[in-house]
Design a protein around this motif. Structure first.
Motif, PDB file in Angstrom:
ATOM      1  N   ILE A 278       6.960   0.393   7.720  1.00 32.92           N
ATOM      2  CA  ILE A 278       5.911  -0.071   6.816  1.00 32.92           C
ATOM      3  C   ILE A 278       6.495  -0.869   5.663  1.00 32.92           C
ATOM      4  O   ILE A 278       6.031  -1.972   5.354  1.00 32.92           O
ATOM      5  N   LEU A 279       7.522  -0.359   5.016  1.00 29.27           N
ATOM      6  CA  LEU A 279       8.071  -1.030   3.841  1.00 29.27           C
ATOM      7  C   LEU A 279       8.744  -2.352   4.193  1.00 29.27           C
ATOM      8  O   LEU A 279       8.603  -3.328   3.459  1.00 29.27           O
ATOM      9  N   SER A 280       9.435  -2.416   5.307  1.00 29.20           N
ATOM     10  CA  SER A 280      10.058  -3.689   5.684  1.00 29.20           C
ATOM     11  C   SER A 280       9.004  -4.733   6.026  1.00 29.20           C
ATOM     12  O   SER A 280       9.151  -5.906   5.675  1.00 29.20           O
ATOM     13  N   ASN A 281       7.920  -4.327   6.679  1.00 26.75           N
ATOM     14  CA  ASN A 281       6.846  -5.283   6.976  1.00 26.75           C
ATOM     15  C   ASN A 281       6.127  -5.744   5.716  1.00 26.75           C
ATOM     16  O   ASN A 281       5.771  -6.915   5.602  1.00 26.75           O
ATOM     17  N   ILE A 282       5.919  -4.846   4.775  1.00 28.82           N
ATOM     18  CA  ILE A 282       5.272  -5.238   3.515  1.00 28.82           C
ATOM     19  C   ILE A 282       6.168  -6.195   2.742  1.00 28.82           C
ATOM     20  O   ILE A 282       5.689  -7.172   2.168  1.00 28.82           O
ATOM     21  N   ARG A 283       7.470  -5.946   2.735  1.00 27.19           N
ATOM     22  CA  ARG A 283       8.393  -6.884   2.072  1.00 27.19           C
ATOM     23  C   ARG A 283       8.277  -8.278   2.692  1.00 27.19           C
ATOM     24  O   ARG A 283       8.216  -9.270   1.981  1.00 27.19           O
ATOM     25  N   GLU A 284       8.270  -8.342   4.016  1.00 30.31           N
ATOM     26  CA  GLU A 284       8.147  -9.639   4.704  1.00 30.31           C
ATOM     27  C   GLU A 284       6.823 -10.314   4.376  1.00 30.31           C
ATOM     28  O   GLU A 284       6.773 -11.534   4.191  1.00 30.31           O
ATOM     29  N   MET A 285       5.736  -9.536   4.310  1.00 31.71           N
ATOM     30  CA  MET A 285       4.428 -10.098   3.980  1.00 31.71           C
ATOM     31  C   MET A 285       4.376 -10.591   2.542  1.00 31.71           C
ATOM     32  O   MET A 285       3.677 -11.552   2.238  1.00 31.71           O
ATOM     33  N   ALA A 286       5.107  -9.932   1.641  1.00 30.76           N
ATOM     34  CA  ALA A 286       5.040 -10.255   0.221  1.00 30.76           C
ATOM     35  C   ALA A 286       5.861 -11.479  -0.155  1.00 30.76           C
ATOM     36  O   ALA A 286       5.533 -12.163  -1.130  1.00 30.76           O
ATOM     37  N   LEU A 287       6.913 -11.786   0.583  1.00 29.25           N
ATOM     38  CA  LEU A 287       7.806 -12.887   0.202  1.00 29.25           C
ATOM     39  C   LEU A 287       7.083 -14.219  -0.025  1.00 29.25           C
ATOM     40  O   LEU A 287       7.360 -14.903  -1.011  1.00 29.25           O
ATOM     41  N   PRO A 288       6.129 -14.633   0.828  1.00 27.13           N
ATOM     42  CA  PRO A 288       5.454 -15.908   0.570  1.00 27.13           C
ATOM     43  C   PRO A 288       4.593 -15.918  -0.704  1.00 27.13           C
ATOM     44  O   PRO A 288       4.248 -16.974  -1.210  1.00 27.13           O
ATOM     45  N   PHE A 289       4.253 -14.739  -1.218  1.00 24.91           N
ATOM     46  CA  PHE A 289       3.377 -14.656  -2.384  1.00 24.91           C
ATOM     47  C   PHE A 289       4.134 -14.589  -3.700  1.00 24.91           C
ATOM     48  O   PHE A 289       3.529 -14.648  -4.768  1.00 24.91           O
ATOM     49  N   LEU A 290       5.445 -14.436  -3.642  1.00 26.90           N
ATOM     50  CA  LEU A 290       6.227 -14.359  -4.875  1.00 26.90           C
ATOM     51  C   LEU A 290       6.128 -15.676  -5.632  1.00 26.90           C
ATOM     52  O   LEU A 290       6.252 -16.746  -5.049  1.00 26.90           O
ATOM     53  N   GLY A 291       5.849 -15.594  -6.924  1.00 29.50           N
ATOM     54  CA  GLY A 291       5.707 -16.781  -7.748  1.00 29.50           C
ATOM     55  C   GLY A 291       4.283 -17.309  -7.813  1.00 29.50           C
ATOM     56  O   GLY A 291       3.981 -18.202  -8.588  1.00 29.50           O
ATOM     57  N   LYS A 292       3.391 -16.778  -6.999  1.00 32.35           N
ATOM     58  CA  LYS A 292       1.984 -17.173  -7.030  1.00 32.35           C
ATOM     59  C   LYS A 292       1.245 -16.293  -8.028  1.00 32.35           C
ATOM     60  O   LYS A 292       1.759 -15.281  -8.486  1.00 32.35           O
ATOM     61  N   THR A 293       0.026 -16.668  -8.361  1.00 34.81           N
ATOM     62  CA  THR A 293      -0.744 -15.845  -9.291  1.00 34.81           C
ATOM     63  C   THR A 293      -1.070 -14.507  -8.645  1.00 34.81           C
ATOM     64  O   THR A 293      -1.246 -14.411  -7.432  1.00 34.81           O
ATOM     65  N   VAL A 294      -1.153 -13.483  -9.454  1.00 32.56           N
ATOM     66  CA  VAL A 294      -1.382 -12.138  -8.945  1.00 32.56           C
ATOM     67  C   VAL A 294      -2.758 -12.025  -8.296  1.00 32.56           C
ATOM     68  O   VAL A 294      -2.915 -11.337  -7.296  1.00 32.56           O
ATOM     69  N   ASP A 295      -3.758 -12.706  -8.837  1.00 29.10           N
ATOM     70  CA  ASP A 295      -5.097 -12.626  -8.251  1.00 29.10           C
ATOM     71  C   ASP A 295      -5.093 -13.134  -6.812  1.00 29.10           C
ATOM     72  O   ASP A 295      -5.690 -12.530  -5.922  1.00 29.10           O
ATOM     73  N   PHE A 296      -4.415 -14.243  -6.569  1.00 28.27           N
ATOM     74  CA  PHE A 296      -4.311 -14.785  -5.215  1.00 28.27           C
ATOM     75  C   PHE A 296      -3.569 -13.809  -4.311  1.00 28.27           C
ATOM     76  O   PHE A 296      -4.002 -13.483  -3.213  1.00 28.27           O
ATOM     77  N   ALA A 297      -2.453 -13.298  -4.792  1.00 24.53           N
ATOM     78  CA  ALA A 297      -1.652 -12.360  -4.007  1.00 24.53           C
ATOM     79  C   ALA A 297      -2.417 -11.068  -3.761  1.00 24.53           C
ATOM     80  O   ALA A 297      -2.360 -10.511  -2.669  1.00 24.53           O
ATOM     81  N   ARG A 298      -3.122 -10.610  -4.771  1.00 26.51           N
ATOM     82  CA  ARG A 298      -3.831  -9.338  -4.660  1.00 26.51           C
ATOM     83  C   ARG A 298      -4.871  -9.385  -3.543  1.00 26.51           C
ATOM     84  O   ARG A 298      -4.980  -8.455  -2.756  1.00 26.51           O
ATOM     85  N   THR A 299      -5.607 -10.457  -3.447  1.00 27.80           N
ATOM     86  CA  THR A 299      -6.650 -10.527  -2.429  1.00 27.80           C
ATOM     87  C   THR A 299      -6.088 -10.830  -1.046  1.00 27.80           C
ATOM     88  O   THR A 299      -6.343 -10.097  -0.094  1.00 27.80           O
ATOM     89  N   THR A 300      -5.311 -11.882  -0.923  1.00 32.62           N
ATOM     90  CA  THR A 300      -4.812 -12.297   0.387  1.00 32.62           C
ATOM     91  C   THR A 300      -3.806 -11.305   0.947  1.00 32.62           C
ATOM     92  O   THR A 300      -3.883 -10.917   2.118  1.00 32.62           O
ATOM     93  N   MET A 301      -2.866 -10.892   0.135  1.00 31.19           N
ATOM     94  CA  MET A 301      -1.848  -9.966   0.613  1.00 31.19           C
ATOM     95  C   MET A 301      -2.458  -8.605   0.924  1.00 31.19           C
ATOM     96  O   MET A 301      -2.071  -7.953   1.898  1.00 31.19           O
ATOM     97  N   ALA A 302      -3.412  -8.161   0.126  1.00 31.74           N
ATOM     98  CA  ALA A 302      -4.074  -6.882   0.382  1.00 31.74           C
ATOM     99  C   ALA A 302      -4.777  -6.908   1.741  1.00 31.74           C
ATOM    100  O   ALA A 302      -4.747  -5.911   2.473  1.00 31.74           O
TER     101      ALA A 302
END
Length: 125
Positions: free
Chosen positions: A40-64
């Protein structure tokens, strides 16, 4: 050695070394919990990498949504029994530094306890 959680034997009779610094009372002494958490944690890390540096609101919705889909798939595959929706956050300083904080709660297979993990995803060094 097997009783002391230093090694174990698999179904084919092969010896596997499993060292962990977990306390005897910790959830992380069970191999099924370790495997589920690592997956789970390795997959979440991989999913999160493209969102680093983006606004939290964008990351919060799409990544969630992506994490939700992944976790639902893990339940269907039997890798976990259940989960709570992931919580994604970042302070202004985290946004500038390109960090995301993700809190994940899941129930590993063959377990009655919920495992809660708070992780910070950083850009690769």
């Amino acid at each position: 050695l097997a009783l002391g959680r230093v090694c174990m034997f698999d179904s084919a009779g092969s010896l596997s070394i499993l060292r962990t610094t977990a306390l005897p009372t910790s959830d992380y002494t069970r191999v099924s919990t370790l495997r589920a958490a690592n997956r789970i944690l390795s997959n979440i890390r991989e999913m999160a990498l493209p969102f680093l540096g983006k606004t939290v609101d964008f990351a919060r919705t799409t990544m969630a949504q992506r994490i939700e889909g992944f976790m639902t798939g893990e339940v269907r595959l039997g890798n976990i029994q259940g989960y709570q929706p992931a919580r994604i956050s970042a302070t202004k300083a985290d946004e500038i530094a390109g960090r995301l904080n993700v809190s994940v709660s899941f129930i590993p297979p063959f377990s009655l306890e919920t495992v809660n993990v708070d992780m910070t995803v950083l850009p690769p060094q």
